[in-house]
Design a protein around this motif. Sequence first.
Motif, PDB file in Angstrom:
ATOM      1  N   LEU A  20       0.808  -1.216   0.000  1.00  0.00           N
ATOM      2  CA  LEU A  20       0.000   0.000   0.000  1.00  0.00           C
ATOM      3  C   LEU A  20       0.844   1.271   0.000  1.00  0.00           C
ATOM      4  CD1 LEU A  20      -2.657  -1.102   2.624  1.00  0.00           C
ATOM      5  CD2 LEU A  20      -2.774  -1.275   0.154  1.00  0.00           C
ATOM      6  N   VAL A  21       2.139   1.150   0.264  1.00  0.00           N
ATOM      7  CA  VAL A  21       2.992   2.336   0.367  1.00  0.00           C
ATOM      8  C   VAL A  21       3.289   2.929  -1.005  1.00  0.00           C
ATOM      9  CG1 VAL A  21       5.283   3.124   1.036  1.00  0.00           C
ATOM     10  CG2 VAL A  21       3.970   1.680   2.561  1.00  0.00           C
ATOM     11  N   ALA A  24       0.525   5.115  -2.516  1.00  0.00           N
ATOM     12  CA  ALA A  24       0.374   6.344  -1.737  1.00  0.00           C
ATOM     13  C   ALA A  24       1.480   7.328  -2.084  1.00  0.00           C
ATOM     14  CB  ALA A  24       0.387   6.025  -0.245  1.00  0.00           C
ATOM     15  N   ALA A  25       2.680   6.839  -2.285  1.00  0.00           N
ATOM     16  CA  ALA A  25       3.801   7.716  -2.633  1.00  0.00           C
ATOM     17  C   ALA A  25       3.586   8.316  -4.013  1.00  0.00           C
ATOM     18  CB  ALA A  25       5.106   6.935  -2.586  1.00  0.00           C
ATOM     19  N   ARG A  26       3.009   7.549  -4.915  1.00  0.00           N
ATOM     20  CA  ARG A  26       2.748   8.064  -6.271  1.00  0.00           C
ATOM     21  C   ARG A  26       1.671   9.132  -6.259  1.00  0.00           C
ATOM     22  NH1 ARG A  26       1.623   2.993  -8.241  1.00  0.00           N
ATOM     23  NH2 ARG A  26       3.496   1.791  -7.917  1.00  0.00           N
ATOM     24  N   ARG A  27       0.757   9.072  -5.299  1.00  0.00           N
ATOM     25  CA  ARG A  27      -0.315  10.076  -5.215  1.00  0.00           C
ATOM     26  C   ARG A  27       0.150  11.333  -4.494  1.00  0.00           C
ATOM     27  NH1 ARG A  27      -3.556   5.543  -3.825  1.00  0.00           N
ATOM     28  NH2 ARG A  27      -3.317   6.130  -1.661  1.00  0.00           N
ATOM     29  N   ALA A  29       1.300  11.680  -1.427  1.00  0.00           N
ATOM     30  CA  ALA A  29       0.763  11.762  -0.075  1.00  0.00           C
ATOM     31  C   ALA A  29       1.655  12.691   0.734  1.00  0.00           C
ATOM     32  CB  ALA A  29       0.733  10.369   0.553  1.00  0.00           C
ATOM     33  N   HIS A  32      -1.474  18.688   3.002  1.00  0.00           N
ATOM     34  CA  HIS A  32      -2.782  18.920   2.400  1.00  0.00           C
ATOM     35  C   HIS A  32      -2.903  20.397   2.063  1.00  0.00           C
ATOM     36  CE1 HIS A  32      -4.256  14.917   3.448  1.00  0.00           C
ATOM     37  NE2 HIS A  32      -3.547  15.071   4.546  1.00  0.00           N
TER      38      HIS A  32
END
Length: 54
Positions: A20-21, A24-27, A29, A32
């Motif tokens: 799952l990491v 998330a890194a590609r998005r 994260a 905000h």
Amino acid sequence: MSSARKTKLKLKAVKPRNPLVAPAARRKAGAHRKSRAAIRRDEKMALKKQLREG
């Protein structure tokens, strides 16, 4: 047979990665905050609103 040939190299198994990491890194994260495009769009809408009212 020499003792060097008898010993085998033993490697420890590496811990499997968390699947799952990577997504998330590609998005991206992290912090905000609004993107530059969103800020620009908000400013443009605010300007149009001022021109309509004033």
